[in-house]
Design a protein around this motif. Structure first.
Motif, PDB file in Angstrom:
ATOM      1  N   TYR A   1       2.431   2.211   3.457  1.00  0.00           N
ATOM      2  CA  TYR A   1       1.702   0.965   3.693  1.00  0.00           C
ATOM      3  C   TYR A   1       1.487   0.759   5.188  1.00  0.00           C
TER       4      TYR A   1
ATOM      5  N   SER B   1      -1.709   7.585  -4.083  1.00  0.00           N
ATOM      6  CA  SER B   1      -1.839   6.151  -4.355  1.00  0.00           C
ATOM      7  C   SER B   1      -3.316   5.828  -4.485  1.00  0.00           C
ATOM      8  N   GLN B   2      -3.698   5.191  -5.575  1.00  0.00           N
ATOM      9  CA  GLN B   2      -5.107   4.837  -5.755  1.00  0.00           C
ATOM     10  C   GLN B   2      -5.551   3.849  -4.688  1.00  0.00           C
ATOM     11  N   ALA B   3      -4.657   2.945  -4.280  1.00  0.00           N
ATOM     12  CA  ALA B   3      -5.008   1.974  -3.237  1.00  0.00           C
ATOM     13  C   ALA B   3      -5.330   2.689  -1.928  1.00  0.00           C
ATOM     14  N   THR B   4      -4.574   3.755  -1.624  1.00  0.00           N
ATOM     15  CA  THR B   4      -4.834   4.503  -0.396  1.00  0.00           C
ATOM     16  C   THR B   4      -6.107   5.321  -0.525  1.00  0.00           C
TER      17      THR B   4
ATOM     18  N   ASP C   1      -8.676   4.423  -2.224  1.00  0.00           N
ATOM     19  CA  ASP C   1      -9.732   3.424  -2.036  1.00  0.00           C
ATOM     20  C   ASP C   1      -9.931   3.139  -0.551  1.00  0.00           C
TER      21      ASP C   1
END
Length: 204
Positions: A19, A56-59, A61
């Motif tokens: 993060y 990580s899908q958030a990363t 993205d």
């Protein structure tokens, strides 16, 4: 010419989380981030000589957003001599860099596999094949912390973390000549072999 935007994403000894790295990437790319601040000018190229976190899908993205903003991201493929995908290098939209030695052979530690985009000099501190009295690593800036602060110096290092900045530096020089080059342009040049030499059959 090119300028460097040094950003500290992790603490002493590498402490921190993916993060934290994502927030540093957001700042460098001129995207909203937890600091509530933005650089005066966003980076054109982001180098990530780090790795270890899982997908990580958030990363993913985030890297999609960074690429859409016109920012190139280069990352070290990893030093596990593995063909398994490593992150952040294996995210789509990130240029994954493996390492070769001074003889342009695959470095023994370097990761391989289908997610690698290009190889660059990563060094090998275990040999001195050119006979100059120094290990065949990459001469790098560094520092040690003491009671008097940071003592700066030079040392020979090896790894894909040394290879990735070679690629980021070349891309930065290309952008200085042609500021209109986009991440899509760079992808096309890499895929066409226009930025690299063919060193042999692909590895599994």
């Amino acid at each position: 010419t090119s300028r460097v935007m040094p950003i500290r994403a992790l603490g002493a000894g590498g402490g921190g989380t993916s993060y934290d790295v994502d927030q540093a990437v957001r700042f460098a790319a001129g995207l909203a981030n937890d600091s509530g601040t933005l650089p005066q000018q966003r980076a054109d190229i982001i180098n990530l000589s780090l790795g270890g976190s899982p997908f990580s899908q958030a990363t993913q993205d985030l890297y999609d957003q960074v690429k859409a903003a016109g920012v190139l991201v280069v990352a070290a493929a990893g030093n596990q001599a593995s063909s398994a995908p490593g992150y952040p290098a294996s995210y789509e939209g990130v240029i994954s860099v493996s390492a070769v030695d001074a003889q342009r052979r695959l470095a023994a530690y370097s990761n391989t596999g289908s997610m690698i985009d290009v190889a660059a000099p990563g060094g090998n501190n275990s040999v001195d094949l050119n006979g100059d009295g120094y290990p065949d690593g990459i001469l790098s800036t560094g520092g040690t912390i003491s009671d008097n602060g940071v003592n700066y110096g030079y040392s020979f290092l090896n790894g894909t973390s040394m290879a990735a900045p070679h690629v980021a530096g070349v891309l930065a020089l290309m952008k200085s000549v042609n500021p209109n080059l986009t991440p899509t342009d760079m992808d096309a040049l890499l895929a066409a072999g226009a930025l690299s030499d063919d060193l042999g059959a692909p590895l599994p």
